[in-house]
Design a protein around this motif. Structure first.
Motif, short mmCIF file in Angstrom:
data_model
loop_
_atom_site.label_atom_id
_atom_site.label_comp_id
_atom_site.label_asym_id
_atom_site.label_seq_id
_atom_site.Cartn_x
_atom_site.Cartn_y
_atom_site.Cartn_z
N LEU A 28 1.30 6.83 4.84
CA LEU A 28 2.05 6.81 5.47
C LEU A 28 1.05 6.10 6.85
O LEU A 28 2.52 5.05 7.53
CB LEU A 28 1.82 8.32 6.19
N VAL A 29 0.66 6.14 6.85
CA VAL A 29 -0.71 4.95 8.10
C VAL A 29 -0.28 3.59 8.00
O VAL A 29 0.01 2.65 8.48
CB VAL A 29 -1.96 5.31 8.07
N ASP A 30 -0.48 3.28 7.21
CA ASP A 30 0.04 1.69 6.25
C ASP A 30 1.28 1.81 6.22
O ASP A 30 2.00 0.33 6.58
CB ASP A 30 -0.27 1.65 4.73
N LEU A 31 2.33 2.40 6.36
CA LEU A 31 3.42 1.57 6.08
C LEU A 31 3.61 1.51 7.92
O LEU A 31 4.39 1.07 8.26
CB LEU A 31 4.57 3.37 6.15
N HIS A 32 3.99 3.17 8.57
CA HIS A 32 3.55 2.68 10.15
C HIS A 32 2.81 1.19 10.40
O HIS A 32 3.37 0.79 11.74
CB HIS A 32 3.29 3.97 11.35
N GLN A 33 1.82 0.99 10.14
CA GLN A 33 1.07 0.06 10.49
C GLN A 33 2.52 -2.05 10.46
O GLN A 33 1.74 -2.73 10.55
CB GLN A 33 0.12 -0.75 9.66
N ARG A 34 3.34 -1.20 9.22
CA ARG A 34 3.15 -2.62 8.42
C ARG A 34 4.85 -2.77 9.59
O ARG A 34 5.21 -3.89 9.52
CB ARG A 34 4.51 -2.23 7.27
N ASP A 35 5.18 -1.33 10.15
CA ASP A 35 6.64 -1.53 10.95
C ASP A 35 7.79 -2.37 9.90
O ASP A 35 8.71 -3.27 10.84
CB ASP A 35 6.06 -2.19 11.73
N LEU A 36 8.43 -1.63 8.86
CA LEU A 36 9.18 -2.30 7.90
C LEU A 36 10.15 -2.07 8.77
O LEU A 36 10.51 -0.83 9.45
CB LEU A 36 9.49 -2.12 6.18
N HIS A 37 11.70 -2.90 9.01
CA HIS A 37 12.79 -2.65 9.59
C HIS A 37 13.70 -2.50 8.80
O HIS A 37 13.64 -2.89 7.41
CB HIS A 37 13.32 -3.34 10.84
N GLU A 38 14.49 -2.03 9.18
CA GLU A 38 15.99 -1.72 7.96
C GLU A 38 16.35 -3.49 7.84
O GLU A 38 16.47 -3.13 6.49
CB GLU A 38 17.02 -0.64 8.88
N LEU A 39 16.31 -4.21 8.24
CA LEU A 39 17.33 -4.97 7.56
C LEU A 39 16.09 -5.65 6.61
O LEU A 39 16.77 -6.74 6.28
CB LEU A 39 17.47 -6.49 8.80
N GLU A 40 15.01 -5.37 6.39
CA GLU A 40 14.50 -6.00 5.48
C GLU A 40 13.90 -5.17 4.17
O GLU A 40 13.06 -5.70 3.65
CB GLU A 40 12.90 -5.77 6.07
N GLU A 47 3.17 -5.99 -1.88
CA GLU A 47 2.94 -5.47 -1.34
C GLU A 47 3.40 -4.23 -0.73
O GLU A 47 2.98 -2.92 -0.87
CB GLU A 47 1.94 -6.48 -0.34
N ASP A 48 4.40 -4.46 -0.05
CA ASP A 48 5.10 -3.66 0.70
C ASP A 48 5.43 -2.75 -0.67
O ASP A 48 5.64 -1.43 -0.07
CB ASP A 48 5.94 -4.11 1.60
N ARG A 49 6.06 -2.93 -1.21
CA ARG A 49 7.31 -3.06 -2.29
C ARG A 49 6.07 -1.66 -3.54
O ARG A 49 6.18 -0.31 -3.54
CB ARG A 49 7.90 -3.61 -3.44
N ARG A 50 4.70 -2.02 -3.24
CA ARG A 50 3.78 -1.21 -3.77
C ARG A 50 3.34 -0.32 -3.27
O ARG A 50 3.47 1.21 -4.18
CB ARG A 50 3.02 -2.10 -4.07
N LEU A 51 3.54 -0.30 -1.60
CA LEU A 51 3.30 0.20 -0.71
C LEU A 51 4.29 1.90 -1.05
O LEU A 51 3.81 2.82 -1.18
CB LEU A 51 2.85 0.48 0.70
N LEU A 52 5.53 1.42 -0.57
CA LEU A 52 6.62 2.40 -0.78
C LEU A 52 6.51 3.13 -2.58
O LEU A 52 6.44 4.51 -2.48
CB LEU A 52 7.86 1.54 -0.88
N ASP A 53 6.69 2.38 -3.41
CA ASP A 53 6.38 3.70 -4.63
C ASP A 53 4.94 4.18 -4.46
O ASP A 53 5.03 5.08 -5.22
CB ASP A 53 5.54 2.05 -5.88
N GLN A 54 4.09 3.67 -4.41
CA GLN A 54 3.48 5.32 -4.13
C GLN A 54 3.50 5.99 -3.18
O GLN A 54 3.19 7.37 -3.72
CB GLN A 54 1.62 4.25 -3.49
N PHE A 55 3.91 5.80 -2.14
CA PHE A 55 4.03 7.15 -1.89
C PHE A 55 5.50 8.00 -2.49
O PHE A 55 5.10 9.00 -1.78
CB PHE A 55 4.87 6.48 -0.60
N ALA A 56 6.32 7.38 -3.14
CA ALA A 56 7.01 7.68 -3.51
C ALA A 56 6.71 8.66 -4.73
O ALA A 56 6.99 9.71 -5.24
CB ALA A 56 8.15 6.93 -4.07
#
Length: 115
Positions: A28-40, A47-56
């Motif tokens: 969650l901390v890493d996701l907030h630091q990335r500040d991904l927007h819905e359009l992205e 790396e972002d996909r791996r982070l979301l996979d880890q979270f899920a």
């Protein structure tokens, strides 16, 4: 403190869920630091996909382990006369240490399957 199979099962289940919770918090901390927007979302970097996979993955694991391990361990501990809600942090730490040392040993308890 007497180390009953119920206490060991509870400590192990708690420790497992705590590990998932810590990994979720880090994600969650890493996701907030990335500040991904819905359009992205449809153009995620690897790396972002791996982070979301880890979270899920961790979210799914904590849900599964709470339902199949932690809640049954709490019920077994309660039925054995242990009140899990009244354990001190020191008792919890001791239980976690003992569970780690005894992980995988046959308990002979009806609650031993939780380990």
């Amino acid at each position: 403190m007497k180390q009953t199979p119920e206490r060991l099962a509870l400590a192990h289940a708690y420790s497992t869920c705590l590990g998932h919770a810590e990994a979720l918090q880090e994600a969650l901390v890493d996701l907030h630091q990335r500040d991904l927007h819905e359009l992205e979302w449809n153009k995620l970097a690897k790396e972002d996909r791996r982070l979301l996979d880890q979270f899920a993955y961790r979210y799914t694991r904590i849900q599964d382990d709470m339902g199949t391990r932690l809640m049954p361990a709490i019920l077994c501990a309660s039925s054995a006369g242990l009140n899990p809600m009244r354990l001190s942090p020191e008792q919890i730490a001791q239980l976690r240490q003992n569970a780690a040392e005894n992980l995988g040993q046959e308990t002979g308890s009806p609650c031993g399957h939780i380990l």
